[in-house]
Design a protein around this motif. Structure first.
Motif, PDB file in Angstrom:
ATOM      1  N   ARG A 310      21.321 -28.384  16.092  1.00  0.00           N
ATOM      2  CA  ARG A 310      21.073 -29.068  17.357  1.00  0.00           C
ATOM      3  C   ARG A 310      22.022 -28.644  18.471  1.00  0.00           C
ATOM      4  O   ARG A 310      21.950 -29.178  19.567  1.00  0.00           O
ATOM      5  CB  ARG A 310      21.152 -30.577  17.142  1.00  0.00           C
ATOM      6  N   ASN A 311      22.911 -27.726  18.197  1.00  0.00           N
ATOM      7  CA  ASN A 311      23.790 -27.235  19.244  1.00  0.00           C
ATOM      8  C   ASN A 311      23.963 -25.739  19.059  1.00  0.00           C
ATOM      9  O   ASN A 311      23.597 -25.186  18.015  1.00  0.00           O
ATOM     10  CB  ASN A 311      25.136 -27.959  19.230  1.00  0.00           C
ATOM     11  N   LEU A 312      24.508 -25.058  20.047  1.00  0.00           N
ATOM     12  CA  LEU A 312      24.477 -23.598  20.022  1.00  0.00           C
ATOM     13  C   LEU A 312      25.846 -22.938  20.033  1.00  0.00           C
ATOM     14  O   LEU A 312      25.977 -21.755  20.341  1.00  0.00           O
ATOM     15  CB  LEU A 312      23.634 -23.083  21.209  1.00  0.00           C
ATOM     16  N   TRP A 313      26.883 -23.675  19.634  1.00  0.00           N
ATOM     17  CA  TRP A 313      28.202 -23.070  19.519  1.00  0.00           C
ATOM     18  C   TRP A 313      28.318 -22.355  18.184  1.00  0.00           C
ATOM     19  O   TRP A 313      27.774 -22.790  17.172  1.00  0.00           O
ATOM     20  CB  TRP A 313      29.282 -24.140  19.645  1.00  0.00           C
ATOM     21  N   ARG A 314      29.052 -21.253  18.177  1.00  0.00           N
ATOM     22  CA  ARG A 314      29.315 -20.550  16.922  1.00  0.00           C
ATOM     23  C   ARG A 314      30.017 -21.486  15.935  1.00  0.00           C
ATOM     24  O   ARG A 314      30.838 -22.306  16.314  1.00  0.00           O
ATOM     25  CB  ARG A 314      30.204 -19.333  17.160  1.00  0.00           C
ATOM     26  N   CYS A 315      29.685 -21.341  14.701  1.00  0.00           N
ATOM     27  CA  CYS A 315      30.269 -22.158  13.652  1.00  0.00           C
ATOM     28  C   CYS A 315      31.668 -21.646  13.295  1.00  0.00           C
ATOM     29  O   CYS A 315      31.922 -20.432  13.315  1.00  0.00           O
ATOM     30  CB  CYS A 315      29.371 -22.114  12.419  1.00  0.00           C
ATOM     31  N   ASP A 316      32.551 -22.562  12.964  1.00  0.00           N
ATOM     32  CA  ASP A 316      33.854 -22.210  12.392  1.00  0.00           C
ATOM     33  C   ASP A 316      33.625 -21.900  10.911  1.00  0.00           C
ATOM     34  O   ASP A 316      33.756 -22.761  10.040  1.00  0.00           O
ATOM     35  CB  ASP A 316      34.826 -23.375  12.577  1.00  0.00           C
ATOM     36  N   LEU A 317      33.269 -20.656  10.632  1.00  0.00           N
ATOM     37  CA  LEU A 317      32.848 -20.291   9.284  1.00  0.00           C
ATOM     38  C   LEU A 317      33.986 -20.438   8.271  1.00  0.00           C
ATOM     39  O   LEU A 317      33.756 -20.831   7.119  1.00  0.00           O
ATOM     40  CB  LEU A 317      32.319 -18.854   9.275  1.00  0.00           C
ATOM     41  N   ASP A 318      35.204 -20.135   8.671  1.00  0.00           N
ATOM     42  CA  ASP A 318      36.327 -20.261   7.737  1.00  0.00           C
ATOM     43  C   ASP A 318      36.504 -21.713   7.297  1.00  0.00           C
ATOM     44  O   ASP A 318      36.731 -21.990   6.113  1.00  0.00           O
ATOM     45  CB  ASP A 318      37.608 -19.756   8.398  1.00  0.00           C
ATOM     46  N   SER A 319      36.389 -22.626   8.245  1.00  0.00           N
ATOM     47  CA  SER A 319      36.549 -24.045   7.919  1.00  0.00           C
ATOM     48  C   SER A 319      35.441 -24.522   6.983  1.00  0.00           C
ATOM     49  O   SER A 319      35.696 -25.250   6.007  1.00  0.00           O
ATOM     50  CB  SER A 319      36.554 -24.875   9.204  1.00  0.00           C
ATOM     51  N   VAL A 320      34.200 -24.102   7.263  1.00  0.00           N
ATOM     52  CA  VAL A 320      33.078 -24.505   6.415  1.00  0.00           C
ATOM     53  C   VAL A 320      33.228 -23.917   5.015  1.00  0.00           C
ATOM     54  O   VAL A 320      33.022 -24.609   4.004  1.00  0.00           O
ATOM     55  CB  VAL A 320      31.742 -24.072   7.053  1.00  0.00           C
ATOM     56  N   LEU A 321      33.598 -22.648   4.955  1.00  0.00           N
ATOM     57  CA  LEU A 321      33.750 -22.007   3.649  1.00  0.00           C
ATOM     58  C   LEU A 321      34.821 -22.712   2.814  1.00  0.00           C
ATOM     59  O   LEU A 321      34.658 -22.900   1.606  1.00  0.00           O
ATOM     60  CB  LEU A 321      34.113 -20.529   3.825  1.00  0.00           C
ATOM     61  N   ALA A 322      35.904 -23.127   3.468  1.00  0.00           N
ATOM     62  CA  ALA A 322      36.962 -23.830   2.754  1.00  0.00           C
ATOM     63  C   ALA A 322      36.462 -25.133   2.150  1.00  0.00           C
ATOM     64  O   ALA A 322      36.930 -25.560   1.079  1.00  0.00           O
ATOM     65  CB  ALA A 322      38.135 -24.096   3.704  1.00  0.00           C
ATOM     66  N   ASP A 354      20.658 -11.452  28.814  1.00  0.00           N
ATOM     67  CA  ASP A 354      21.388 -10.290  29.335  1.00  0.00           C
ATOM     68  C   ASP A 354      22.169 -10.611  30.608  1.00  0.00           C
ATOM     69  O   ASP A 354      22.766  -9.711  31.215  1.00  0.00           O
ATOM     70  CB  ASP A 354      20.415  -9.134  29.608  1.00  0.00           C
ATOM     71  N   LYS A 355      22.192 -11.909  30.996  1.00  0.00           N
ATOM     72  CA  LYS A 355      22.903 -12.273  32.223  1.00  0.00           C
ATOM     73  C   LYS A 355      24.112 -13.174  31.958  1.00  0.00           C
ATOM     74  O   LYS A 355      24.900 -13.417  32.873  1.00  0.00           O
ATOM     75  CB  LYS A 355      21.943 -12.966  33.195  1.00  0.00           C
ATOM     76  N   LEU A 356      24.249 -13.674  30.747  1.00  0.00           N
ATOM     77  CA  LEU A 356      25.436 -14.464  30.420  1.00  0.00           C
ATOM     78  C   LEU A 356      26.656 -13.552  30.361  1.00  0.00           C
ATOM     79  O   LEU A 356      26.575 -12.423  29.861  1.00  0.00           O
ATOM     80  CB  LEU A 356      25.264 -15.154  29.071  1.00  0.00           C
ATOM     81  N   LYS A 361      29.035 -15.736  26.176  1.00  0.00           N
ATOM     82  CA  LYS A 361      28.033 -15.338  25.185  1.00  0.00           C
ATOM     83  C   LYS A 361      28.658 -15.238  23.786  1.00  0.00           C
ATOM     84  O   LYS A 361      28.008 -15.555  22.787  1.00  0.00           O
ATOM     85  CB  LYS A 361      27.409 -14.002  25.595  1.00  0.00           C
ATOM     86  N   SER A 362      29.917 -14.840  23.727  1.00  0.00           N
ATOM     87  CA  SER A 362      30.580 -14.700  22.426  1.00  0.00           C
ATOM     88  C   SER A 362      30.796 -16.041  21.741  1.00  0.00           C
ATOM     89  O   SER A 362      31.068 -16.095  20.545  1.00  0.00           O
ATOM     90  CB  SER A 362      31.919 -13.983  22.591  1.00  0.00           C
ATOM     91  N   ALA A 399      33.680 -12.656  14.179  1.00  0.00           N
ATOM     92  CA  ALA A 399      33.167 -13.179  15.444  1.00  0.00           C
ATOM     93  C   ALA A 399      33.437 -14.673  15.565  1.00  0.00           C
ATOM     94  O   ALA A 399      33.742 -15.179  16.647  1.00  0.00           O
ATOM     95  CB  ALA A 399      31.668 -12.897  15.557  1.00  0.00           C
ATOM     96  N   SER A 400      33.324 -15.404  14.461  1.00  0.00           N
ATOM     97  CA  SER A 400      33.593 -16.843  14.473  1.00  0.00           C
ATOM     98  C   SER A 400      35.042 -17.119  14.860  1.00  0.00           C
ATOM     99  O   SER A 400      35.334 -17.967  15.700  1.00  0.00           O
ATOM    100  CB  SER A 400      33.289 -17.433  13.088  1.00  0.00           C
ATOM    101  N   ARG A 401      35.973 -16.391  14.274  1.00  0.00           N
ATOM    102  CA  ARG A 401      37.394 -16.585  14.591  1.00  0.00           C
ATOM    103  C   ARG A 401      37.673 -16.252  16.050  1.00  0.00           C
ATOM    104  O   ARG A 401      38.428 -16.959  16.733  1.00  0.00           O
ATOM    105  CB  ARG A 401      38.246 -15.718  13.668  1.00  0.00           C
ATOM    106  N   ALA A 402      37.083 -15.167  16.519  1.00  0.00           N
ATOM    107  CA  ALA A 402      37.330 -14.743  17.899  1.00  0.00           C
ATOM    108  C   ALA A 402      36.810 -15.773  18.891  1.00  0.00           C
ATOM    109  O   ALA A 402      37.453 -16.059  19.904  1.00  0.00           O
ATOM    110  CB  ALA A 402      36.674 -13.390  18.149  1.00  0.00           C
ATOM    111  N   ALA A 403      35.640 -16.364  18.595  1.00  0.00           N
ATOM    112  CA  ALA A 403      35.065 -17.370  19.487  1.00  0.00           C
ATOM    113  C   ALA A 403      35.960 -18.602  19.564  1.00  0.00           C
ATOM    114  O   ALA A 403      36.218 -19.140  20.647  1.00  0.00           O
ATOM    115  CB  ALA A 403      33.669 -17.757  19.004  1.00  0.00           C
TER     116      ALA A 403
END
Length: 787
Positions: A310-322, A354-356, A361-362, A399-403
């Motif tokens: 329901r939202n469009l932010w990148r996931c904190d994959l490291d936190s979820v994986l933990a 292509d305009k963000l 966008k990251s 990419a998740s960490r960088a975001a």
């Protein structure tokens, strides 16, 4: 080995292909074959995206020509009998008539899907409703996916959720039957929802359907029961075990899915249900994992919704994986990872943007990108650490960490001036100068409105010419002065037509606005916009929600010039039109790094400045629309008060900075209001307009029982249908309204804005509406004279 899946994928297409195919079909430009071809192409494209990303199943059954609830009714043969259609031979023309109405039919009622901005068609139940089977469209889609070589998981709305979301109807107009049966057990009287009397019928229908799915070679059926996230009455909770015990023998493996909230109260129930597995939402119910996992059966799959649908932010994959990694030892291949809910609620593909700017966008992830996030988690779970993951999965984690790092340090997110103003707010800022009774007397002295004053909700038809001009201006093909001239000409036309019709309170028609939220967000700091971030609201109606990424601030006036110009064209009152703070919040993708109430308050302060500027410019009526007010409610009633308190406060802060003579309006649509009426009254709008026509004014009863103190304008015709309501129909609804609302408090208006309608039907319907109001006005005035 953990498996990966999604609960559903957006059906509209990255470029809204389904929308344009639907509307072309409705207009008679293309035939049914062309529409079906578009649907097949979209399904194939979306299945390929899921398979290419590395999901273990493609989801079939999430596609719908208009709405998934209506699609389920068509599949089961449980369409409303009042339409006279044969369920087994239902055509697409008839299907769309159910949703949109027609010359001979009132459309089915439509309301919000839980606490989202998606709308579903409300099932109509009668005591003899049967579920004997209907269209075979789902089986055609299954065959399509299997022919392409995919493993198929079918998504179905569960029987108890479908039954719960419907309404008992008493007659062929689709009016409500509010009778509640009672039963006596051991001398204790309890109320029983009459819908549950239909449970044997609906179980029989699902058994037949699931048996057909088993024969079709479907590997898994995802059976959605989101009502488990509500605070259910005990009779509904008790219905789950026998329902699923009855379904199991005839069914493929069932994955019962819950979403939109935590289901801790039902942990024991879920562990004991006779299903292959259960899915829970760890985004909206982040703290339920330990309760759910405790004593989890060794023969059940546990699917965890860890990627936000329901939202469009990148996931904190490291936190979820933990969080997930410790579960692998316990669950092994019974651990599935997926989206929290269907991805229906997010845009299709970030690659279309292509305009963000690169930084913003990251930070984002649309539906297609969320597939890769889910698969990255699966791969990380199925290997001995990230170092052994594929390059694709490793790239997702990087990419998740960088975001996350970029968002923490970005100077564009935090604005010290906004923070300082928030700190300076006092309770006096949320109070009007005088009470309503004093204000309304001053307003009536100023405006001298007749009984049953007529108005509209704000927008008028957005013609092709308007859209072309707006798009040309946005591209830079025409200059500012040319654009201003075109929009002013449209405003002149709208004001002229309203004068001809004899409306009492006018609007400027909003030709300059692409969307009621996007228009304002484009002029506020802290907002960003996509080019193709479309999300389905209902049917062919798509919206492009703004992205709130930082502190919100209004740099300059947003609407004053348009409203001020419109007021120069008439001696009648001209309403200024704004979108309220809660709706601006609810219909946006909201930043997740601070409480939502803080963001709502920032928006309220920006709108407060706009309201005061409108008043200074001579606009004496200002409408602050809040159609999403109830939509923001938590699903559990025990959590409502906190939300309602800050939502009311945000509205009042936006509206309270004006004099008594300035009349504040608000509008709400497609919501059940009865259980939150104290808070609606606390908003203290001078006039509220609401949608009531599809419910045949039943929604108004609560306002009467509550003795709602302020003015009310119940909608007297449905603007979501092309059908032109007749004078006697509107007059009948107004007479029903008079039985609930005092004459001096009753306004007359359509259900909602007229943006999506054409001019011929708009003019005809408003002409009938004004005639109905005048008839009642003359009748009451004659009675008063006679007395």
């Amino acid at each position: 080995m953990a498996l990966a899946h999604v609960l559903g994928f957006p059906r509209i297409g990255a470029q809204r292909e389904l929308k344009f195919a639907q509307e072309s079909f409705w207009q008679g430009v293309t035939n049914e074959a062309a529409l079906r071809e578009t649907g097949a192409l979209l399904r194939a494209r979306h299945w390929k995206a899921q398979a290419d990303a590395g999901l273990d199943f493609v989801t079939v059954g999430d596609f719908a020509w208009y709405d998934q609830v209506l699609g389920t009714l068509a599949l089961l043969g449980a369409i409303p009998a009042r339409f006279g259609f044969v369920p087994q031979r239902l055509t697409l023309v008839e299907y769309f008539t159910l949703a949109r109405g027609g010359k001979q039919h009132f459309a089915m009622e439509m309301t919000k899907w839980f606490d989202t901005n998606y709308h579903y068609l409300v099932p109509e139940w009668k005591a003899d409703t049967e579920f004997n089977g209907g269209v075979d469209w789902l089986f055609e889609e299954i065959a399509e996916a299997q022919a392409l070589g995919y493993r198929v998981k079918v998504a179905l709305i569960g029987p108890l959720t479908l039954l719960y979301l419907g309404k008992m109807k008493a007659n062929d107009r689709g009016e409500l039957d509010n009778k509640v049966e009672t039963k006596v057990e051991t001398k204790v009287e309890t109320k029983v929802d009459p819908k549950l009397a239909l449970l044997p019928n609906i179980i029989a229908g699902y058994k037949k359907l699931l048996a057909q799915l088993q024969v079709s070679g479907v590997e898994v059926v995802q059976i959605d029961e989101p009502i488990l996230a509500l605070e259910l009455e005990n009779d509904w909770v008790q219905a789950f075990p026998p329902t699923y015990a009855a379904l199991k023998p005839a069914a493929p493996p069932l994955l019962l899915t819950t979403y939109f909230g935590e289901v801790k109260a039902h942990a024991a129930l879920l562990r004991g249900l006779p299903v292959m597995g259960v899915h829970v939402d760890l985004v909206r119910g982040a703290d339920q994992l330990d309760t759910i996992v405790g004593e989890w059966p060794q023969d059940k799959v546990l699917s965890l919704g860890v990627i936000d649908g329901r939202n469009l932010w990148r996931c904190d994959l490291d936190s979820v994986l933990a969080r997930l990694k410790p579960l692998q030892a316990q669950l092994g291949d019974r651990l599935w990872v997926g989206s929290s809910c269907s991805l229906l609620h997010v845009p299709v593909d970030l690659k279309c943007e292509d305009k963000l700017d690169t930084e913003l966008k990251s930070w984002l992830s649309f539906a297609t990108q969320k597939l890769s996030e889910i698969v990255a988690l699966k791969l990380a779970l199925n290997t001995n650490g990230l170092s052994n993951c594929s390059k694709v999965a490793d790239a997702e984690f990087i990419a998740s960490r960088a975001a996350l790092a970029s968002r923490k340090i970005s100077s564009r997110i935090h604005n010290r001036l906004v923070q300082k103003r928030l700190d300076s707010i006092t309770e006096a800022d949320a109070q009007r100068v005088s009470q309503f009774n004093t204000r309304i007397d001053k307003q009536q002295a100023k405006w001298n409105l007749p009984l049953f004053p007529t108005t509209t909700i704000g927008s008028f038809p957005q013609t092709q010419e308007i859209r072309i001009s707006r798009a040309a201006y946005k591209r830079g093909d025409i200059g500012h002065l040319d654009y201003l001239d075109k929009m002013r000409n449209e405003i002149r036309l709208v004001v002229q037509k309203q004068e001809e019709l004899g409306l009492d309170v006018l609007v400027h028609g909003e030709p300059e606005r692409n969307d009621m939220v996007e228009y304002f967000g484009e002029q506020l700091w802290g907002y960003a916009f996509t080019a193709n971030g479309w999300v389905q609201s209902y049917g062919s109606r798509c919206v492009k929600p703004p992205i709130i990424y930082g502190d919100v601030y209004r740099p300059e006036a947003m609407t004053v010039g348009w409203s001020q110009f419109a007021q120069t064209l008439t001696d009648k009152p001209m309403k200024g039109m704004l979108t309220g703070p809660v709706t601006m919040l609810q219909w946006s993708f909201v930043r997740d790094d601070q409480p939502r109430e803080t963001t709502a308050l920032q928006i309220a302060l920006a709108l407060r400045d706009e309201v005061r500027d409108l008043e200074r410019a001579g606009i004496g009526m200002i409408q602050i629309d809040e159609p999403a007010f109830r939509e923001g409610l938590p699903l559990k009633a025990s959590e409502w008060k906190h939300y309602l308190d800050w939502a009311v406060r945000a509205f009042r802060i936006s509206a309270a900075g004006v004099a008594d003579e300035t009349q504040i309006h608000t509008h709400m649509c497609y919501s059940e209001f009865n259980d939150i009426l104290p808070w609606i009254a606390a908003m203290d709008a001078d006039v509220i307009t609401i949608e009531t026509s599809r419910s045949d004014m039943k929604l108004l009863n609560g306002f009467g029982a509550f003795s709602y103190p302020n003015d009310i304008g119940p909608g007297v015709y449905d603007i979501h249908s092309p059908r032109v309501a007749q004078v006697d129909e509107m007059e009948r609804l107004l007479r029903k309204a008079r039985g609930v609302i005092p004459d001096r408090r009753l306004w007359v208006n359509p259900d909602c804005g007229l943006k999506t309608r054409g001019w011929p039907e708009t003019y005809a319907a408003l002409e009938n509406m004004v005639t109905a109001a005048r008839r009642l006005r003359a009748e009451v005035e004659a009675e008063l004279k006679a007395a």
